[in-house]
Design a protein around this motif. Structure first.
Motif, mmCIF file in Angstrom:
data_model
loop_
_atom_site.group_PDB
_atom_site.id
_atom_site.type_symbol
_atom_site.label_atom_id
_atom_site.label_comp_id
_atom_site.label_asym_id
_atom_site.label_seq_id
_atom_site.Cartn_x
_atom_site.Cartn_y
_atom_site.Cartn_z
ATOM 1 N N PRO A 40 0.576 15.314 -11.197
ATOM 2 C CA PRO A 40 -0.174 16.704 -11.020
ATOM 3 C C PRO A 40 -0.449 16.732 -9.394
ATOM 4 C CG PRO A 40 -0.931 15.732 -12.794
ATOM 5 C CD PRO A 40 -0.055 14.741 -12.384
ATOM 6 N N VAL A 41 -0.383 18.065 -8.966
ATOM 7 C CA VAL A 41 -0.463 18.302 -7.393
ATOM 8 C C VAL A 41 -1.855 17.848 -6.946
ATOM 9 C CG1 VAL A 41 -0.602 20.155 -5.675
ATOM 10 C CG2 VAL A 41 1.334 20.083 -7.194
ATOM 11 N N LYS A 42 -3.077 18.258 -7.631
ATOM 12 C CA LYS A 42 -4.428 17.869 -7.575
ATOM 13 C C LYS A 42 -4.418 16.542 -8.191
ATOM 14 C CE LYS A 42 -9.127 19.074 -8.068
ATOM 15 N NZ LYS A 42 -9.977 19.956 -8.626
ATOM 16 N N ARG A 43 -4.468 15.224 -7.301
ATOM 17 C CA ARG A 43 -4.733 14.079 -7.718
ATOM 18 C C ARG A 43 -6.112 13.426 -7.657
ATOM 19 N NH1 ARG A 43 -2.297 10.170 -5.125
ATOM 20 N NH2 ARG A 43 -3.012 8.962 -6.978
ATOM 21 N N GLY A 50 -2.740 0.523 -4.617
ATOM 22 C CA GLY A 50 -3.185 1.148 -3.203
ATOM 23 C C GLY A 50 -3.769 2.702 -3.172
ATOM 24 N N ALA A 51 -3.706 2.933 -1.633
ATOM 25 C CA ALA A 51 -4.314 4.277 -1.392
ATOM 26 C C ALA A 51 -3.074 5.511 -1.481
ATOM 27 C CB ALA A 51 -4.789 4.322 -0.084
ATOM 28 N N GLU A 52 -1.960 5.252 -1.252
ATOM 29 C CA GLU A 52 -1.155 6.271 -1.164
ATOM 30 C C GLU A 52 0.024 6.180 -2.083
ATOM 31 O OE1 GLU A 52 -0.288 10.097 0.387
ATOM 32 O OE2 GLU A 52 -1.795 8.668 0.925
ATOM 33 N N LEU A 53 0.129 7.063 -3.064
ATOM 34 C CA LEU A 53 1.145 7.287 -4.046
ATOM 35 C C LEU A 53 2.703 7.151 -3.432
ATOM 36 C CD1 LEU A 53 1.281 6.975 -7.445
ATOM 37 C CD2 LEU A 53 1.404 9.387 -7.424
ATOM 38 N N PRO A 54 3.303 6.215 -3.895
ATOM 39 C CA PRO A 54 4.783 6.158 -3.233
ATOM 40 C C PRO A 54 5.488 7.620 -3.574
ATOM 41 C CG PRO A 54 3.951 4.146 -3.912
ATOM 42 C CD PRO A 54 2.936 5.045 -4.450
ATOM 43 N N TYR A 57 7.102 7.843 -7.481
ATOM 44 C CA TYR A 57 6.366 8.276 -8.441
ATOM 45 C C TYR A 57 6.731 9.603 -8.937
ATOM 46 C CZ TYR A 57 3.872 3.966 -8.985
ATOM 47 O OH TYR A 57 3.419 2.347 -9.178
ATOM 48 N N TYR A 58 6.905 10.401 -8.119
ATOM 49 C CA TYR A 58 6.984 11.901 -8.239
ATOM 50 C C TYR A 58 8.568 12.208 -8.720
ATOM 51 C CZ TYR A 58 2.948 12.298 -5.320
ATOM 52 O OH TYR A 58 1.639 12.417 -4.616
ATOM 53 N N ARG A 59 9.487 11.222 -8.649
ATOM 54 C CA ARG A 59 10.917 11.785 -8.753
ATOM 55 C C ARG A 59 11.580 10.869 -9.857
ATOM 56 N NH1 ARG A 59 11.709 14.960 -4.334
ATOM 57 N NH2 ARG A 59 13.892 15.172 -5.057
ATOM 58 N N THR A 60 10.801 10.176 -10.890
ATOM 59 C CA THR A 60 11.546 9.210 -11.927
ATOM 60 C C THR A 60 12.338 10.226 -12.851
ATOM 61 O OG1 THR A 60 9.528 9.442 -13.367
ATOM 62 C CG2 THR A 60 9.792 7.647 -11.732
ATOM 63 N N LEU A 61 13.758 9.448 -12.916
ATOM 64 C CA LEU A 61 14.178 10.264 -14.133
ATOM 65 C C LEU A 61 13.759 9.620 -15.376
ATOM 66 C CD1 LEU A 61 16.153 10.338 -11.684
ATOM 67 C CD2 LEU A 61 18.177 9.993 -13.287
ATOM 68 N N ASP A 62 14.070 10.484 -16.454
ATOM 69 C CA ASP A 62 13.788 9.938 -18.000
ATOM 70 C C ASP A 62 14.425 8.879 -18.411
ATOM 71 O OD1 ASP A 62 12.687 11.224 -20.850
ATOM 72 O OD2 ASP A 62 14.520 9.956 -21.045
ATOM 73 N N PRO A 63 13.555 7.606 -18.648
ATOM 74 C CA PRO A 63 14.037 6.419 -18.964
ATOM 75 C C PRO A 63 15.178 6.305 -20.110
ATOM 76 C CG PRO A 63 11.912 6.377 -19.516
ATOM 77 C CD PRO A 63 12.189 7.891 -19.045
ATOM 78 N N PHE A 64 15.013 7.013 -20.850
ATOM 79 C CA PHE A 64 15.662 6.857 -21.986
ATOM 80 C C PHE A 64 17.382 7.413 -21.716
ATOM 81 C CE2 PHE A 64 11.833 6.535 -23.960
ATOM 82 C CZ PHE A 64 11.929 5.146 -24.610
ATOM 83 N N VAL A 65 17.270 8.549 -20.917
ATOM 84 C CA VAL A 65 18.405 9.144 -20.314
ATOM 85 C C VAL A 65 19.311 8.038 -19.536
ATOM 86 C CG1 VAL A 65 19.601 10.900 -19.138
ATOM 87 C CG2 VAL A 65 17.680 11.516 -20.736
ATOM 88 N N VAL A 66 18.356 7.568 -18.755
ATOM 89 C CA VAL A 66 18.948 6.496 -17.629
ATOM 90 C C VAL A 66 19.506 5.072 -18.470
ATOM 91 C CG1 VAL A 66 18.401 4.720 -15.842
ATOM 92 C CG2 VAL A 66 17.451 7.169 -15.822
ATOM 93 N N LEU A 67 18.865 4.577 -19.334
ATOM 94 C CA LEU A 67 19.147 3.441 -20.046
ATOM 95 C C LEU A 67 20.642 3.654 -21.249
ATOM 96 C CD1 LEU A 67 15.571 2.082 -21.033
ATOM 97 C CD2 LEU A 67 17.113 1.333 -19.281
ATOM 98 N N GLY A 116 -1.315 3.822 -19.420
ATOM 99 C CA GLY A 116 -1.240 4.557 -18.032
ATOM 100 C C GLY A 116 -2.406 4.640 -17.403
ATOM 101 N N TRP A 117 -2.293 5.163 -16.091
ATOM 102 C CA TRP A 117 -3.544 5.037 -15.355
ATOM 103 C C TRP A 117 -3.717 6.444 -14.828
ATOM 104 C CZ3 TRP A 117 -2.470 7.217 -10.500
ATOM 105 C CH2 TRP A 117 -1.218 7.130 -10.141
ATOM 106 N N ASN A 118 -2.892 7.207 -14.749
ATOM 107 C CA ASN A 118 -3.013 8.687 -14.263
ATOM 108 C C ASN A 118 -3.839 9.711 -15.305
ATOM 109 O OD1 ASN A 118 -2.853 11.423 -12.941
ATOM 110 N ND2 ASN A 118 -0.837 10.451 -11.820
ATOM 111 N N ARG A 119 -5.242 9.801 -15.275
ATOM 112 C CA ARG A 119 -5.677 10.362 -16.171
ATOM 113 C C ARG A 119 -5.401 12.060 -16.259
ATOM 114 N NH1 ARG A 119 -8.220 5.861 -15.311
ATOM 115 N NH2 ARG A 119 -9.748 5.162 -16.781
ATOM 116 N N GLU A 120 -5.090 12.623 -14.999
ATOM 117 C CA GLU A 120 -4.667 14.088 -15.030
ATOM 118 C C GLU A 120 -3.255 14.255 -15.650
ATOM 119 O OE1 GLU A 120 -4.833 12.744 -10.578
ATOM 120 O OE2 GLU A 120 -5.951 12.293 -12.536
ATOM 121 N N GLU A 121 -2.380 13.292 -15.464
ATOM 122 C CA GLU A 121 -1.108 13.505 -15.961
ATOM 123 C C GLU A 121 -1.211 13.523 -17.477
ATOM 124 O OE1 GLU A 121 3.097 10.986 -16.123
ATOM 125 O OE2 GLU A 121 1.303 10.152 -14.766
ATOM 126 N N MET A 122 -2.080 12.639 -18.071
ATOM 127 C CA MET A 122 -2.169 12.336 -19.472
ATOM 128 C C MET A 122 -2.989 13.666 -20.104
ATOM 129 S SD MET A 122 -4.752 9.057 -20.030
ATOM 130 C CE MET A 122 -3.817 8.035 -18.692
#
Length: 272
Positions: A40-43, A50-54, A57-67, A116-122
């Motif tokens: 989400p844009v609003k984090r 750490g402080a800054e999200l790398p 995290y914004y650009r992951t491919l779907d894991p099952f497609v990759v696998l 997971g840890w990202n509450r706004e994502e879930m």
């Protein structure tokens, strides 16, 4: 001890097929992929690392497609999620995805799970963060039911369906291993009840790993396999994890273009 890598596969790094070939050629035994459906844009949720999200995290491919792509160019590499965000995935679809991966790979799928840890994502997936651990439990149990029963059904607080046919069934007997991520106060309860292994992140609540492994196995009443996620590629770290009783080490692999990735894998392969 077994060795693999954990990484983020994105649109800016090495391609899946090239990564899979490179790992198998160098003798690695497994590949575990991180997942985020979106950021989400609003984090609001603090990132545990750490402080800054790398950027990765914004650009992951779907894991099952990759696998699946990796499965098509490898023969031995175990193919896992590290972790699949089960609280953001429909359990009926997840069961089919993992069973399909297990089938096309000849029985090499591993399902690493977490809440997971990202509450706004879930929340964007309709998941209430306060009840996410109960939701995780039911969805994993439902997935196992779909994998192992001819006419699967599940009736819980969050997951509820009458008897269904769900195919394909996994190749592995009784099903692909489910590794429980995390190192919180209730993690061992989840491993003991519905996990086939424990997958903590290196350095996050693992300072007393040997004692933790002993406690886990005592509580579970069985020898629970332990896979350590995102370990540094250092001989002293490998030795310490071996002494602690870990069964598998997943080296942290940076997300980089192909040439840089291959050089990094060459360095990590010396630790095998």
């Amino acid at each position: 001890m077994k060795f693999g890598v954990s990484t983020f596969v994105t649109d800016e790094g090495i391609a899946p097929a090239a990564l899979g070939r490179a790992l198998e050629e160098r003798g690695f035994g497994s590949l575990f992929l991180a997942e985020h459906t979106h950021i989400p844009v609003k984090r609001e949720s603090p990132w545990p690392g750490g402080a800054e999200l790398p950027r990765i995290y914004y650009r992951t491919l779907d894991p099952f497609v990759v696998l699946s792509a990796v499965a098509s160019v490898t023969e031995r590499l175990r193919l896992g999620t590290g972790i699949a965000l089960v609280v953001q995935r429909d359990p009926i679809i997840l069961a089919k995805e993992v069973a399909s991966l297990d089938l096309v790979s000849g029985g090499r799928a591993v399902l690493g799970v977490g809440a997971g840890w990202n509450r706004e994502e879930m929340r964007n997936h309709g998941t209430e963060p306060k009840t996410r651990m109960r939701l995780l439990r039911e969805r994993v149990l439902a997935v196992k039911e779909l994998w192992t029963s001819e006419e699967a059904e599940f009736h819980g607080e969050f997951v509820d369906f009458d008897p269904v046919f769900s195919y394909p069934k996994p190749v592995q007997d009784p099903h692909p291993p489910v590794l429980i991520g995390g190192a919180g106060p209730t993690t061992f309860d989840r491993v003991a009840e519905f996990g086939d292994g424990w997958m903590p992140i290196y350095g996050r609540g693992t300072d007393a790993l040997a004692a933790q492994i002993a406690e886990l196995r005592k509580r579970a009443g069985r020898r629970v396999p332990v896979t350590v996620f995102a370990a540094p590629g250092k001989p002293e770290a490998v030795a310490a994890l071996a002494d602690a009783g870990a069964d598998e080490v997943l080296f942290n692999l940076r997300t980089e273009p192909e040439d840089e990735t291959l050089r990094h894998l060459d360095r990590l392969a010396r630790l095998l």
